[in-house]
Write an enzyme that holds these catalytic residues in place. Structure first.
Site, mmCIF file in Angstrom:
data_model
loop_
_atom_site.group_PDB
_atom_site.id
_atom_site.type_symbol
_atom_site.label_atom_id
_atom_site.label_comp_id
_atom_site.label_asym_id
_atom_site.label_seq_id
_atom_site.Cartn_x
_atom_site.Cartn_y
_atom_site.Cartn_z
ATOM 1 N N GLU A 120 -29.190 47.325 44.394
ATOM 2 C CA GLU A 120 -28.756 46.459 43.314
ATOM 3 C C GLU A 120 -28.822 47.234 42.001
ATOM 4 O OE1 GLU A 120 -31.049 42.901 42.461
ATOM 5 O OE2 GLU A 120 -29.325 41.989 41.505
ATOM 6 N N GLY A 260 -39.065 45.868 38.718
ATOM 7 C CA GLY A 260 -40.303 45.335 39.270
ATOM 8 C C GLY A 260 -40.295 45.326 40.781
ATOM 9 N N ALA A 261 -39.277 44.707 41.353
ATOM 10 C CA ALA A 261 -39.215 44.585 42.802
ATOM 11 C C ALA A 261 -37.802 44.182 43.199
ATOM 12 C CB ALA A 261 -40.203 43.533 43.286
ATOM 13 N N GLU A 263 -35.315 42.225 46.287
ATOM 14 C CA GLU A 263 -35.322 41.225 47.347
ATOM 15 C C GLU A 263 -34.491 41.573 48.575
ATOM 16 O OE1 GLU A 263 -33.772 40.825 44.302
ATOM 17 O OE2 GLU A 263 -31.888 39.757 44.512
ATOM 18 N N ASN A 264 -34.269 42.841 48.880
ATOM 19 C CA ASN A 264 -33.490 43.216 50.068
ATOM 20 C C ASN A 264 -33.845 42.341 51.264
ATOM 21 O OD1 ASN A 264 -32.868 45.691 48.506
ATOM 22 N ND2 ASN A 264 -34.982 46.187 49.027
ATOM 23 N N GLU A 297 -39.415 37.337 44.746
ATOM 24 C CA GLU A 297 -38.584 38.057 45.724
ATOM 25 C C GLU A 297 -38.435 37.238 47.005
ATOM 26 O OE1 GLU A 297 -37.081 40.295 44.267
ATOM 27 O OE2 GLU A 297 -38.486 40.609 42.622
ATOM 28 N N HIS A 300 -35.852 34.529 46.583
ATOM 29 C CA HIS A 300 -34.478 35.045 46.610
ATOM 30 C C HIS A 300 -33.861 34.913 48.002
ATOM 31 C CE1 HIS A 300 -33.271 36.565 42.765
ATOM 32 N NE2 HIS A 300 -34.195 37.497 42.665
#
Ligand code: TRP
Ligand code: ZN
Length: 871
Positions: A120, A260-261, A263-264, A297, A300
Site C-alpha cells: 500500500e 505504523g502497521a 493490514e495485509n 489493523e 481492516h
C-alpha cells in the site's frame, strides 16, 4: 512525459478483470526472481492492456505461453502497454528485483536480513507489472523459495498449503488466499524469526491460529500484541457482528517500516515499535497505542479488505471508518470519557492544523500528485469524525443497522464514500445529501454562538451561525450539516428538559441540534431563569466554536456539566484565555500575572477526592503549544512558552503540598499493573511530579532522580528522564548516559532517548540534535530514527523556529528524499505552519522551501507538499 497530477473525475472502470494470479518468488542474496502468472478477461474490447511497473528489470513476458518480442509491447518508466490481447488469456511476466538495495521500503525490501513487503498504496508495481489499482480484485496463490537456514520462516496471505525441501539447502512454501483482494493487500515475509502462538475461536466455531513473529529473543515482548488481537476479534463480533474469515492470523514485527502497521490479508506487517512491549521497555502510552493499532489493523479485515476502495481518492472509506472503529474499541477497553478527550486533543493538534495550512484537503480529495501523501490526519482522523457524526445523527442502533446494510450490499466489492453514506442513511430514512459536503469541503467550520434570555416570556434564544475559512482551491463553502449535542443546566447544575420544536432526541436519547442552515435560532420555552448552555458535548462535530461565554458560565460548566468532555473542554478554554492574556502581557513588557480565579479552580480540581485519577490528570493538563498556536494569529514561540511555563509554575507553587501528597499516594502502587485504573493513577502522579519540577527545587530533582534509578516500569523511568532532560539539574547528564548505555542495542527503545532530547525546551538544542545524528545508534535510513529525532524536533515549537534549524531540516529532507520519498515527505510537515510565522521567520522558512523545491529530481511526494506552501 509523466503526468503531474491525477484527478478523481478521470476515474474509468478497469477494462480487464484478473481472474486469478500465481506468484512465484525465488529469493536470493544478489537478486530475486518473480514469476507472475495471471488469467485475464477482457471487459471492454479494443482497449490496450496497461500494466503499472516501476524500477523493475524485465526478464520475459508471455501470453498464453508464447514469448512476446519487444515489438509486442511498449515499456515506459511507469507502464507496460500491450496493444493486442485476446479476449481471455494468461499473462506470464518474469521480473528481477534487488530487495537488498531497495531503500524506499515499498515493494519487496529487506530489513535486518528479513525479506518483507509493503504494497500500500502503490508498492506492488515495484514487484511486478500489474493493474495496480484497488478495484482490481483477484485470487492469489503464492510460492516462496529460499535458503532454508537463512529464511526458515516463509509467509504469505491466506492458508498455508505446504512447505517442502527442494534440495541444495533450499525450501519452498505454498500459500493460497481464498478471498479475492486488491494487490495493495498482498504480503510476503521470509526470514529467521521467533514466534509466539495462541488461538481464537470465533462465535461461529472456527478455530483460528494466531501467530506473532519478531526477531529472536523478542518473543516475550509480543504477548501484549497477542492479547490485543484476541480482544479485538471478540469486540468486532460483539459490537459489529463481524467474524474472522481465515484459519490463520499472523502479525510480523519489522524494524524498518515507513508507517505504523499494514493490514495485509491474514498477514499484518507492523512497525516493531507497535508490537514489542513489556513493562521494562514500554510505557503505559505504548501499551495503549499497541492495543489500538493491533485493533485497527484487525478491523481492516472487514472495513478495507472484505469491502475495499474503488480508487485512492476514497481512502477515508476504509481509514476514517477503521479509525472510528478503533477509537470505539479503545473507549470500551478503557474509559470512554478520557479516550474521547485524548482523541480530540490529537485531532485538534494535528488535523485542525493541517486544515488551516497550505496542504488542507477534503476528506475525499479530488486530485493529487503522490497517492502516498493521502495518508494524513484529515483522511484518518477527520474521516473518523465524519463517521462519528453519522452515528450521532442516526443513533447507535441506527448506525449498527446501517453497518450491517453496508456489508450486505458491498461485501467483496470496491466502493466509494458515497456508497457508504447511502448504506447508513437509507435504512434509517435519513437524507445525507447535505451531510456529504463534509467529504468535499476542506477546512474547519466555525460555529458562532449568540445567546439571549427573555425574562418575561421565559424563553432562551440560541442563535447559531456557521462559516468556514477559505482553504486552497476553496474560497467559499456551502453550509455543512452539523450535529451539535447539547443540554441546558439550571443553577444547581441539573439537566433541564428541553422544550424546543427544532430539536429531536436521537435514538440514544441525546439532544442533538442538526444545524443545516447558515444561521438558525432555537427557542427554548418554559424556563424560569436563565439556563447555562452546554454545547458540542462529546465534541459531536469537528468544528471550532466562536463563543464569548461569560467566565461565570465557563467556571460553572467546568465544575458542574454532566458531560465530562465539556467539563474538561471548559478548563481548556479558560486556560487558553489565561495564556492569551499572558502573551499580551509579555508583548507589553509587563511582569506576567496569572489570573487568580483560574489558579483557584485548578486547586479545587487538585483537591477533589471523588474525581477519577485519569480524568483529573486531563483536567489539570494545560493546552499544548500546538493547540495554543491555532488560537493565536501569530506564532510567537518565546511568548507561548513563557505563558505556559508561568501558569505551570504558579500551579505548582500554590499546590506544592497537594502535589507531593498525590505523588506519594500513587507512587509505586502496583508498578507492573496494566489495569486502566492504575494507568490513570500513574498518569496523575507523574503529572504531579512534572508540575513540581517547575519549582526548580534541588530537593524535587532528587525525587525525580530517585524515581529514574528505582523505577520498576518504563513509564516512571521515562517521566523522570523527560523531566531531567529538560532541566539544568546536575542529574541530567548521568541519567541520559545511563539510558543510552542500557538501550543502545534496542532499536525500539532507543528512539525514546532521541525524542526526549528533541523535545527539550533548553537553548542551543540544535547542536545537540546534530550531535545525535552522529551517534552510532542513529541510522538515517531507519524511519523510526528519523521520526523520533528529526520529526519530533520539528514539532518543538520553541526550539525549531530559527534560521539554522530550518536549514538543518531542509538539508535532511534533501538527503533522505532520493532514498525514501515517503519518509522525506512526512518530514515536510515541518513547514506546514509558515502562514502563521512572523514576517522575518516566514522569509527564512520560505527560503528553505524554495531551496528544496529547486532540487533537481526531488520526489513528487515532497514536491507536492512543499510547493503548496509557496502559493
Ligand atoms: N493502511 C495502513 C493503516 O492505516 C497505513 C500504511 C501502512 C501505510 N503502510 C503504509 C500508508 C505505507 C502509507 C505508506 O493501517
Ligand atoms: Zn488503516
Amino acid at each position: 512525459m509523466k503526468q503531474e497530477k491525477i484527478y478523481l473525475k478521470d476515474y474509468i472502470a478497469p477494462a480487464f478483470a484478473v481472474e486469478s494470479v500465481n506468484l512465484d518468488f525465488i529469493l536470493n542474496e544478489d537478486f530475486c526472481r518473480v514469476i507472475a502468472k495471471s488469467k485475464f478477461k477482457t471487459l471492454k474490447a479494443g482497449v490496450p492492456l496497461h500494466l503499472n511497473g516501476e524500477e523493475l528489470k524485465l526478464v520475459s513476458v508471455k501470453i498464453n505461453d508464447k514469448a512476446l518480442t519487444a515489438a509486442d509491447y511498449q515499456l515506459t518508466d511507469e507502464e507496460m502497454i500491450i496493444a493486442n490481447v485476446p479476449s481471455e488469456f494468461t499473462l506470464e511476466i518474469e521480473t528481477q528485483l534487488e530487495p537488498q538495495n531497495n531503500t524506499s521500503l515499498e515493494g519487496l525490501y529487506k530489513s535486518n536480513g528479513i525479506f518483507c513487503t509493503q504494497c500500500e498504496a502503490q508498492g506492488f508495481r515495484k514487484i511486478t507489472w500489474f493493474m495496480d489499482r484497488p478495484d482490481v480484485m483477484t485470487s492469489y496463490t503464492v510460492t516462496i523459495e529460499a535458503d532454508k537456514a537463512k529464511y526458515p520462516v516463509l509467509l504469505s496471505n491466506g492458508d498455508r498449503i505446504k512447505v517442502e525441501d527442494i534440495g541444495n539447502g533450499r525450501h519452498k512454501a505454498y500459500w493460497r488466499d481464498p478471498h479475492k483482494k486488491p494487490c495493495y493487500l498482498f504480503a510476503l515475509v521470509a526470514g529467521d524469526l521467533g514466534v509466539i502462538r495462541d488461538t481464537f475461536t470465533t462465535s461461529g466455531g472456527r478455530k483460528v491460529n494466531l501467530e506473532v513473529y519478531a526477531a529472536h529473543g523478542k518473543q516475550e515482548r509480543c504477548w501484549h500484541a497477542m492479547e490485543s488481537l484476541q480482544k479485538s476479534m471478540k469486540w468486532d463480533e460483539e459490537v459489529f457482528g463481524r467474524e474472522y474469515d481465515l484459519n490463520e492470523y499472523m502479525i510480523v514485527a519489522i524494524d524498518d517500516f515507513n508507517a505504523g502497521a499494514m493490514e495485509n490479508k491474514g498477514l499484518n506487517i507492523f512497525n516493531s515499535r507497535l508490537v514489542l512491549a513489556d513493562s521494562n521497555s514500554a510505557t503505559d502510552a505504548d501499551f495503549h497505542a499497541i492495543e489500538s493499532v493491533v485493533a485497527h489493523e484487525y478491523f481492516h479485515n472487514w472495513t478495507g479488505n472484505r469491502v475495499t476502495l474503488r480508487d485512492w481518492f476514497q481512502l477515508s472509506l476504509k481509514e476514517g471508518l477503521t479509525v472510528f472503529r478503533d477509537q470505539e474499541f479503545s473507549a470500551d477497553m478503557t474509559d470512554r470519557g478520557v479516550q474521547r478527550i485524548e482523541d480530540v486533543d490529537s485531532l485538534r493538534a494535528g488535523q485542525f492544523a493541517e486544515d488551516a495550512g497550505p496542504n488542507a484537503h477534503p476528506v475525499r480529495p479530488e486530485s493529487c500528485m503522490a497517492v502516498d501523501n493521502f495518508f494524513t490526519m484529515t483522511i484518518y482522523e477527520k474521516g473518523s469524525e465524519l463517521i462519528r457524526m453519522m452515528q450521532t445523527i442516526v443513533g447507535r442502533k441506527g448506525f449498527r443497522k446501517g453497518m450491517d446494510e453496508y456489508f450486505r450490499r458491498h461485501d467483496g466489492q470496491a466502493v466509494t464514500t458515497e456508497d457508504f453514506a447511502a448504506a447508513i442513511s437509507e435504512p434509517n430514512g435519513k437524507d445525507f445529501t447535505q451531510f456529504k459536503r463534509w467529504y468535499n469541503q476542506s477546512g474547519t467550520p466555525v460555529v458562532a454562538i449568540q445567546e439571549r434570555f427573555d425574562d418575561k416570556a421565559g424563553e432562551y434564544h440560541l442563535t447559531l451561525e456557521q462559516s468556514c475559512p477559505p482553504t486552497p482551491n476553496q474560497p467559499k463553502k456551502d453550509p455543512f450539516h452539523i450535529p451539535l449535542m447539547m443540554g441546558l443546566l439550571d443553577k444547581s447544575g441539573k439537566e433541564l428538559n428541553l422544550n424546543c420544536e427544532k430539536i429531536e432526541k436521537n435514538s440514544d436519547g441525546q439532544n442533538v441540534i442538526e444545524l443545516k442552515a447558515q444561521k438558525e435560532t432555537y427557542v427554548f420555552k418554559g424556563l424560569k431563569e436563565r439556563p447555562v448552555l452546554s454545547i458540542l458535548r462529546e465534541f459531536s462535530a469537528p468544528v471550532n466554536l466562536n463563543w464569548e461565554a461569560s467566565e461565570e458560565d465557563l467556571y460553572f460548566l467546568m465544575e458542574k456539566d454532566t458531560d465530562s468532555f465539556n467539563r474538561r473542554e471548559m478548563a481548556q478554554k479558560l486556560a487558553l484565555r489565561v495564556m492569551s492574556d499572558l502573551i499580551k502581557q509579555h508583548g507589553q513588557g509587563k511582569e506576567l500575572k496569572v489570573d487568580q480565579r483560574f489558579l483557584k479552580a485548578m486547586t479545587t480540581v487538585m483537591s477533589d477526592q471523588n474525581m477519577d485519577a485519569a480524568f483529573k490528570a486531563k483536567m489539570l493538563q494545560l493546552p499544548s503549544l500546538a493547540i495554543l498556536a491555532q488560537m493565536e494569529p501569530v506564532l510567537q514561540p518565546v511568548a507561548f512558552d513563557k505563558a505556559r511555563q508561568t501558569i505551570r509554575k504558579e500551579i505548582a507553587r500554590g499546590n506544592k503540598e497537594a502535589l507531593l501528597a498525590t505523588y506519594h499516594k500513587y507512587h509505586n502502587v502496583e508498578p507492573k499493573s496494566r489495569d486502566t485504573k492504575i494507568f490513570g493513577q500513574r498518569l496523575l502522579k507523574n503529572q504531579a511530579l512534572h508540575y513540581l519540577a517547575e519549582l526548580n527545587d534541588p530537593a524535587i530533582f532528587d525525587i525525580v532522580n530517585k524515581q529514574y534509578w528505582e523505577a520498576q516500569n518504563m513509564t516512571d523511568r521515562m517521566t523522570a528522564l523527560m523531566i531531567l532532560a529538560d532541566s539544568e539539574s546536575t542529574h541530567r547528564e548521568k541519567v541520559l548516559a545511563d539510558f543510552h548505555d542500557n538501550w543502545k542495542n534496542d532499536s525500539v527503545v532507543i528512539n525514546k532517548w532521541f525524542t526526549v532530547q528533541a523535545l527539550a525546551h533548553r537553548p542551543h538544542i540544535l547542536d545537540e540534535i546534530k550531535a545525535l545524528t552522529k551517534n552510532p545508534t542513529f541510522n538515517i535510513n531507519n524511519p523510526n530514527n528519523v521520526y523520533s529525532l528529526l520529526r519530533a524536533f520539528t514539532t518543538n515549537i520553541v526550539s525549531f523556529n530559527n534560521e539554522k534549524s530550518y536549514e538543518f531540516i531542509a538539508d535532511k529532507i534533501i538527503e533522505i528524499d532520493p532514498k525514501n520519498p515517503q519518509v522525506a515527505a512526512r518530514l515536510c510537515s515541518a513547514f506546514n505552519f509558515v502562514g502563521k510565522l512572523e514576517p522575518q521567520l516566514k522569509e527564512l522558512a520560505m527560503k528553505q522551501i524554495k531551496r528544496m523545491v529547486d532540487v533537481p529530481g526531488l520526489s513528487k511526494n515532497s514536491r507536492e507538499l512543499l510547493q503548496s506552501a509557496l502559493q
